[in-house]
Motif scaffolding. Structure first.
Motif, PDB file in Angstrom:
ATOM      1  N   GLN A  24     -11.594  32.219 -61.282  1.00 62.09           N
ATOM      2  CA  GLN A  24     -10.772  32.704 -60.174  1.00 62.09           C
ATOM      3  C   GLN A  24     -10.982  31.845 -58.934  1.00 62.09           C
ATOM      4  O   GLN A  24     -10.027  31.505 -58.224  1.00 62.09           O
ATOM      5  CB  GLN A  24     -11.108  34.153 -59.865  1.00 62.09           C
ATOM      6  CG  GLN A  24     -10.248  34.784 -58.767  1.00 62.09           C
ATOM      7  CD  GLN A  24      -8.791  34.893 -59.157  1.00 62.09           C
ATOM      8  OE1 GLN A  24      -8.457  35.598 -60.116  1.00 62.09           O
ATOM      9  NE2 GLN A  24      -7.919  34.210 -58.429  1.00 62.09           N
ATOM     10  N   ALA A  25     -12.230  31.469 -58.678  1.00 65.45           N
ATOM     11  CA  ALA A  25     -12.518  30.608 -57.525  1.00 65.45           C
ATOM     12  C   ALA A  25     -11.841  29.251 -57.686  1.00 65.45           C
ATOM     13  O   ALA A  25     -11.325  28.686 -56.717  1.00 65.45           O
ATOM     14  CB  ALA A  25     -14.032  30.443 -57.365  1.00 65.45           C
ATOM     15  N   THR A  26     -11.835  28.744 -58.924  1.00 65.80           N
ATOM     16  CA  THR A  26     -11.172  27.460 -59.188  1.00 65.80           C
ATOM     17  C   THR A  26      -9.678  27.561 -58.947  1.00 65.80           C
ATOM     18  O   THR A  26      -9.066  26.703 -58.291  1.00 65.80           O
ATOM     19  CB  THR A  26     -11.437  27.018 -60.636  1.00 65.80           C
ATOM     20  OG1 THR A  26     -12.844  26.825 -60.823  1.00 65.80           O
ATOM     21  CG2 THR A  26     -10.697  25.730 -60.950  1.00 65.80           C
ATOM     22  N   VAL A  27      -9.057  28.616 -59.459  1.00 73.57           N
ATOM     23  CA  VAL A  27      -7.613  28.795 -59.290  1.00 73.57           C
ATOM     24  C   VAL A  27      -7.272  29.014 -57.815  1.00 73.57           C
ATOM     25  O   VAL A  27      -6.229  28.555 -57.329  1.00 73.57           O
ATOM     26  CB  VAL A  27      -7.111  29.960 -60.162  1.00 73.57           C
ATOM     27  CG1 VAL A  27      -5.652  30.279 -59.862  1.00 73.57           C
ATOM     28  CG2 VAL A  27      -7.269  29.617 -61.638  1.00 73.57           C
ATOM     29  N   ASP A  28      -8.146  29.695 -57.084  1.00 76.46           N
ATOM     30  CA  ASP A  28      -7.921  29.879 -55.639  1.00 76.46           C
ATOM     31  C   ASP A  28      -7.872  28.532 -54.920  1.00 76.46           C
ATOM     32  O   ASP A  28      -7.033  28.305 -54.041  1.00 76.46           O
ATOM     33  CB  ASP A  28      -9.023  30.747 -55.037  1.00 76.46           C
ATOM     34  CG  ASP A  28      -8.895  32.212 -55.432  1.00 76.46           C
ATOM     35  OD1 ASP A  28      -7.808  32.605 -55.889  1.00 76.46           O
ATOM     36  OD2 ASP A  28      -9.884  32.958 -55.292  1.00 76.46           O
ATOM     37  N   GLU A  31      -1.280  32.829 -59.806  1.00 79.69           N
ATOM     38  CA  GLU A  31      -2.680  32.693 -60.189  1.00 79.69           C
ATOM     39  C   GLU A  31      -3.005  33.464 -61.457  1.00 79.69           C
ATOM     40  O   GLU A  31      -3.748  32.979 -62.323  1.00 79.69           O
ATOM     41  CB  GLU A  31      -3.584  33.144 -59.038  1.00 79.69           C
ATOM     42  CG  GLU A  31      -3.434  32.283 -57.785  1.00 79.69           C
ATOM     43  CD  GLU A  31      -4.520  32.563 -56.764  1.00 79.69           C
ATOM     44  OE1 GLU A  31      -5.601  33.052 -57.168  1.00 79.69           O
ATOM     45  OE2 GLU A  31      -4.299  32.310 -55.569  1.00 79.69           O
ATOM     46  N   GLN A  32      -2.475  34.665 -61.599  1.00 75.56           N
ATOM     47  CA  GLN A  32      -2.787  35.460 -62.794  1.00 75.56           C
ATOM     48  C   GLN A  32      -2.195  34.819 -64.040  1.00 75.56           C
ATOM     49  O   GLN A  32      -2.830  34.796 -65.094  1.00 75.56           O
ATOM     50  CB  GLN A  32      -2.259  36.891 -62.615  1.00 75.56           C
ATOM     51  CG  GLN A  32      -2.946  37.657 -61.503  1.00 75.56           C
ATOM     52  CD  GLN A  32      -4.466  37.647 -61.621  1.00 75.56           C
ATOM     53  OE1 GLN A  32      -5.007  37.942 -62.696  1.00 75.56           O
ATOM     54  NE2 GLN A  32      -5.142  37.307 -60.539  1.00 75.56           N
ATOM     55  N   ALA A  33      -0.979  34.299 -63.929  1.00 72.65           N
ATOM     56  CA  ALA A  33      -0.378  33.629 -65.082  1.00 72.65           C
ATOM     57  C   ALA A  33      -1.135  32.345 -65.419  1.00 72.65           C
ATOM     58  O   ALA A  33      -1.251  31.980 -66.597  1.00 72.65           O
ATOM     59  CB  ALA A  33       1.093  33.324 -64.807  1.00 72.65           C
TER      60      ALA A  33
END
Length: 459
Positions: free
Chosen positions: A144-148, A184-186
């Protein structure tokens, strides 16, 4: 000699015999094939059946340990680096940083179990292909941190359509552009899918594109096609080149500013942070030298252009004394205050038209400071007049300022807008250059009464 019946019976017997021969051959071939399959299946009883794949690794004919090792080697190579997106948006991550874990034991056991439910299942698996998904996990917080972080670079705000004025004077429309938003979720779901398919490439999922508030079509319809207000003052009375440079700086900060309908323009917001030089100022009850000399001429010229455009004046303060470059009652002082904004004096006006307006202000080579406001025709014509009521060395000099607004031929406002008593100072000489200053009206409107220049005033 045989008859026709005998020949017909013989022909039938021959065809029957041939069919029996073909059937026997076919049965023998089937028995041989089944026997071969049985031998092959029974011979590989301890191995994974043919046609079984884990991810993109063919593990048919391998033992569980061999399959586990093959998948681990493939996973190590595949997941050495995880790449999110392609091209200029690609971001590569170390699999360890994402906490990627592959469950090769479960995959090998599932692959081994294929075709072990009976003979027909064995035969079916022998001729078919069975895909076993690889269970791969990851550290969700790290992912999640990476995608953020990726979203921070990927996302782009929409760009409203706008317009500017070219050197030729033409209004040029700059088209609107949609923004961009990462889903982000996808994208995290794509990460899970990539790991299951033994792939180190994760597609970026793009969400609905944020749309601009002002479209190109809207700007095309509402772009400024006419000067709705303008004003001009001279600066020939002061030979200090610093004053001209200061005016150029401030006017340049204001020039080509777009103000949307309902928005309020602030002079200080645009001009306060510039590096001004020392020049003559009218402040602190007298004439002095300070950084920013000339700014009040820029603000006063723009203030009058806004008045003639029929805009709503939100903030305006007069100077303490009569100025050499503009008629009393038409001036508008500015002061940036201290570092915290305390004591600041601004010039602010609101765009009360139904379309965006474009502000232009510049210093020309003839010794004039020019301000224009462009917009859609409003049907308004504005007349500004100012009248000296008295002049006294003790009481000062009082001027009353009036405004008359005509909309589509009908007078909608005609009254005094403010009165002010300036401190008494010797007035500017009557032969000063300000007498020659022209202050144009709304485009094409004659001003025979000289209501904007330094006309004669009553005693």
């Amino acid at each position: 000699m045989r008859g026709r019946g005998s020949r017909y019976a013989y022909s039938r017997r021959s065809r029957y015999a041939r069919r029996r021969g073909f059937a026997v051959v076919t049965m023998v071939a089937c028995f041989l094939l089944v026997g071969f399959l049985l031998v092959d299946l029974l011979g590989s009883e301890g191995d994974i059946q043919r046609g079984v794949r884990i991810g993109d690794v063919d593990v048919g004919g391998m033992s569980k340990d061999e399959a586990r090792g093959a998948v681990e080697r493939n996973a190590s190579e595949t997941f050495e680096e995880i790449s999110f997106g392609t091209g200029p948006d690609a971001v590569s991550m170390n699999a360890e940083d994402l906490g990627v874990r592959v469950n090769t034991d479960a995959a090998a056991n599932e692959a081994y179990a294929v075709g072990r439910g009976g003979l027909f299942e064995k035969i079916g698996s022998y001729f078919g292909t069975t895909q076993v998904d690889l269970e791969a996990g990851y550290d969700r917080e790290a992912a999640q941190a990476t995608v953020d972080r990726i979203a921070g670079d990927f996302n782009r705000e929409p760009k409203d359509a706008t317009f500017t004025v070219a050197d030729s004077g033409d209004v040029v429309v700059q088209e609107a552009k949609n923004g961009r938003m990462l889903d982000e979720q996808a994208t995290l779901a794509n990460l899970e899918g990539a790991l299951q398919n033994m792939s180190g490439r994760v597609p970026l999922a793009e969400g609905p594109a944020p749309e601009p508030e002002i479209t190109t079509a809207e700007i095309q319809k509402s772009k400024p096609e006419q000067v709705i207000g303008e004003y001009q003052t001279d600066f020939r009375w002061d030979s200090n080149p610093n004053r001209k440079e200061n005016m150029k700086l401030a006017a340049g900060a204001v020039d080509n500013t777009v103000v949307k309908p309902g928005e309020v323009f602030s002079f200080n917001e645009l001009a306060a942070e510039l590096d001004y030089k020392e020049a003559k100022t009218f402040s602190n009850g007298g004439v002095g030298i300070d950084n920013g000399g000339g700014l009040c001429q820029v603000s006063s010229t723009l203030y009058m252009a806004a008045q003639y455009a029929g805009l709503e004046i939100v903030e305006r303060e007069p100077h303490y004394a009569v100025l050499p470059y503009i008629k009393p009652g038409f001036d508008a002082t500015v002061w940036f205050g201290d570092e915290y904004g305390n004591g600041a004096i601004d010039v602010r006006f609101k765009n009360t038209t139904e379309a965006p307006i474009l502000i232009r202000e510049w210093v020309d080579d003839e010794g004039f400071l020019n301000a224009q406001i462009l917009g859609q025709p409003t049907g308004k014509k504005v007349q500004m007049t100012t009248e000296k009521i008295f002049e006294d060395t003790t009481r000062g000099i009082r001027w009353d300022t009036y405004k008359k607004v005509t909309e589509n031929g009908e007078v909608t406002y005609d009254d005094m807008i403010h009165t002010y008593t300036y401190s008494y100072n010797p007035p500017p000489p009557e032969d000063g250059p300000h007498y020659d200053t022209s202050a144009p009206r709304v485009a094409g409107w004659d001003d025979p009464g000289n209501t904007t220049g330094w006309a004669e005033v009553p005693e």
